[in-house]
Design a protein around this motif. Structure first.
Motif, PDB file in Angstrom:
ATOM      1  N   ARG A  42       0.751  -1.242  -0.030  1.00 32.16           N
ATOM      2  CA  ARG A  42      -0.003  -0.028   0.004  1.00 32.16           C
ATOM      3  C   ARG A  42       0.946   1.190   0.104  1.00 32.16           C
ATOM      4  N   VAL A  43       0.823   2.041  -1.147  1.00 30.04           N
ATOM      5  CA  VAL A  43       1.856   3.074  -1.194  1.00 30.04           C
ATOM      6  C   VAL A  43       1.139   4.163  -0.713  1.00 30.04           C
ATOM      7  N   PRO A  44       1.757   4.968   0.490  1.00 31.34           N
ATOM      8  CA  PRO A  44       1.260   6.109   1.017  1.00 31.34           C
ATOM      9  C   PRO A  44       1.735   7.262   0.025  1.00 31.34           C
ATOM     10  N   GLU A  45       0.876   8.339   0.276  1.00 32.18           N
ATOM     11  CA  GLU A  45       1.067   9.614  -0.375  1.00 32.18           C
ATOM     12  C   GLU A  45       2.389   9.967  -0.063  1.00 32.18           C
ATOM     13  N   GLY A  46       3.053  10.559  -1.151  1.00 37.14           N
ATOM     14  CA  GLY A  46       4.571  11.183  -1.130  1.00 37.14           C
ATOM     15  C   GLY A  46       5.528  10.190  -1.513  1.00 37.14           C
ATOM     16  N   ASN A  92      -4.409   2.952  -3.717  1.00 38.38           N
ATOM     17  CA  ASN A  92      -3.038   2.673  -3.611  1.00 38.38           C
ATOM     18  C   ASN A  92      -2.354   1.438  -3.458  1.00 38.38           C
ATOM     19  N   ILE A  93      -3.191   0.438  -3.788  1.00 38.30           N
ATOM     20  CA  ILE A  93      -2.733  -0.819  -3.566  1.00 38.30           C
ATOM     21  C   ILE A  93      -1.770  -1.450  -4.861  1.00 38.30           C
ATOM     22  N   VAL A 213       3.549   6.454   6.691  1.00 37.46           N
ATOM     23  CA  VAL A 213       4.775   7.469   6.721  1.00 37.46           C
ATOM     24  C   VAL A 213       4.070   8.662   7.306  1.00 37.46           C
ATOM     25  N   HIS A 214       4.895   9.416   8.173  1.00 37.98           N
ATOM     26  CA  HIS A 214       4.559  10.572   8.664  1.00 37.98           C
ATOM     27  C   HIS A 214       5.314  11.596   7.981  1.00 37.98           C
TER      28      HIS A 214
END
Length: 257
Positions: A42-46, A92-93, A213-214
């Motif tokens: 799962r691709v986080p934003e950024g 975003n998978i 992701v923070h």
């Protein structure tokens, strides 16, 4: 030097010593009933997800390696492949299916699988910095990848499904002595097993990677301008402290997420 570059160097050396005609057939042809492993990310934003890097080995098609005394000895042959993840199918998978039993005339067997990602170039924090990949490595056999990817030692895992949810914080390291600034994700000091990102798998057939992701909570490390001196960390809440081994306090970061 990345994984593919390192194996390319080895390949060149072997070719020079053994001749081009001895190159093994690197074609994969998984047999009926082959074992496969499914990887879901799962691709986080950024975040930019890199193609997966696969290393296959063969006991049938061996390579020759020379020791310090210039004596030859056989090692399992190698076959390195890049394989992109499939396009996103929502949320975003991204998915990838990898044959553990690679088949072919050399009976290739998956040895290691490396999944890497980095902070995307369009993120403001990236400007003026050298960006370093963050990786997970999954080993399926011996003679795997080197330990030079910051993932820590391999942890044994034998269940069918492996789910990894790692909290990651951007870490900026300002190195005054080398006049260089790097940027990568920090998810705990991987010298400690509990935060390692390398696994030795046996019966696993599904891997789920769901990093948290923070991106807006970076920790900034700064080296002394000259020695002696300590590395200082600036945390997202504005607090500072000296840190050992270029690793900030992960528990402290987790309290700020």
């Amino acid at each position: 030097m990345n994984f593919l570059s390192k194996t390319a160097v080895i390949a060149c050396a072997v070719t020079l010593l053994s001749g081009c005609d001895n190159r093994p057939d690197k074609t994969l042809s998984p047999p009926a009933g082959a074992k496969w492993v499914d990887v879901t990310f799962r691709v986080p934003e950024g975040i930019t997800l890199q193609p997966a890097e696969l290393l296959y080995r063969s006991a049938q098609c061996k390579s020759v390696r020379y020791n310090s005394s210039n004596e030859p000895h056989d090692i399992p042959g190698y076959n390195d492949i890049e394989r992109p993840f499939g396009v996103s199918d929502g949320d975003n998978i991204r998915r990838l299916r990898v044959a553990v039993d690679g088949g072919g005339s050399c009976q290739w067997q998956l040895n290691s699988l490396k999944v890497s990602f980095r902070i995307s170039d369009n993120v403001e924090l990236v400007k003026g910095k050298e960006v370093i990949d963050t990786s997970y490595i999954f080993d399926f056999g011996d003679y795997g990848l080197s330990d030079g990817y910051g993932t820590g030692r391999a942890k044994v895992f034998s269940e069918k499904i492996l789910v990894l949810n790692t909290d990651l914080f951007p870490m900026v390291f300002i190195n005054h002595m080398f006049k260089k600034t790097t940027l990568k994700f920090f998810g705990g000091d991987t010298n400690y097993d509990k935060w390692g990102r390398r696994y030795r798998l046996s019966d696993t057939d599904s891997i789920y990677l769901h990093p948290s992701v923070h991106i807006n909570k970076p920790v900034i490390l700064e080296s002394p301008i000259s020695l002696p001196g300590n590395i200082n960390a600036l945390y997202p809440d504005g607090s500072r402290e000296d840190v050992p081994n270029i690793s900030p306090d992960y528990d402290k970061l987790l309290s700020m997420k």
